[in-house]
Design an enzyme around this catalytic site. Structure first.
Site: not given
Length: 235
Positions: A50, A194
């Protein structure tokens, strides 16, 4: 560039008969990162990194040097998820491509630069993905699907750990699966979930069409990672 990156067909060879294990580096012990990558090597299919700039998402995560470091200690494909403002999307693509990313996803909400970003990824020979915030209508991704290799739906608010799964997550995955089927894309598009990934939610997400889930604490904090992996593959 990474050895995986030069192998453009790696996404097509991802499993189709079980859930793909995408491991979020955010949940690893970052002080012992090389050891963590060795620990998960037999279980992970993809590493998920991320990237957040503190503006698009309320966090500061991660940087190109981290990806370059991962590239030195793991041969797993690296999926970089950009959560950054439109103004820096293109420069971030360049930096993470140079660092060794094998797949880069931007957000459909980066609409003002989305086409230019996909053009740049094409030029770099890097598969493209897109991610949708939980509040963004799934249909907004439809025009981009023929250019994508990954589509990720967030099931929680962006960039915040520990939240419960949004009740609309399953329906959104089913809608996305139908859009992918109708897109007649020239390549495989992997559908990912996610956020809100827990032992009781993964079966629901799998049933709704998820081909991979982004595993954080569910994997890294598992008392028996081999058993956890067997459970995941059996869903």
């Amino acid at each position: 560039m990474s050895s995986t990156l030069r192998d453009a067909g790696w996404i097509d060879r991802l499993p189709t008969d079980r859930l793909i294990g995408e491991y979020s580096v955010w949940s690893a012990d970052l002080v012992r990162l090389a050891d963590e990558m060795a620990r998960i090597d037999a279980h992970a299919d993809i590493l998920h990194v991320d990237v957040a700039d503190g503006h698009f998402a309320p966090a500061f995560l991660f940087f190109p040097d981290l990806v370059a470091g991962l590239r030195k200690v793991s041969r797993k494909p690296i999926h970089v998820h950009l959560m950054v403002a439109d103004a820096v999307v293109l420069s971030q693509i360049e930096q993470f491509a140079e660092a060794g990313a094998d797949l880069i996803s931007l957000h459909v909400e980066n609409a003002s630069v989305a086409e230019a970003a996909l053009d740049r990824l094409d030029a770099l020979g890097i598969p493209a993905g897109m991610v949708l915030r939980v509040e963004t209508p799934v249909a907004e991704v439809a025009p981009y699907l023929p250019r994508l290799s990954f589509l990720t739906l967030l099931g929680t608010a962006i960039g915040v750990k520990g939240q419960g799964l949004n009740e609309a997550a399953g329906d959104r995955l089913r809608e996305a699966k139908a859009l992918i089927a109708a897109a007649n894309a020239p390549r495989r598009i992997v559908l990912a979930a996610d956020g809100g990934i827990r032992e009781h939610t993964v079966p629901l997400l799998r049933e709704a069409g998820a081909e991979t889930v982004v595993l954080g604490s569910l994997a890294f904090n598992a008392p028996d990672l081999a058993a956890r992996t067997a459970w995941l593959h059996g869903l």
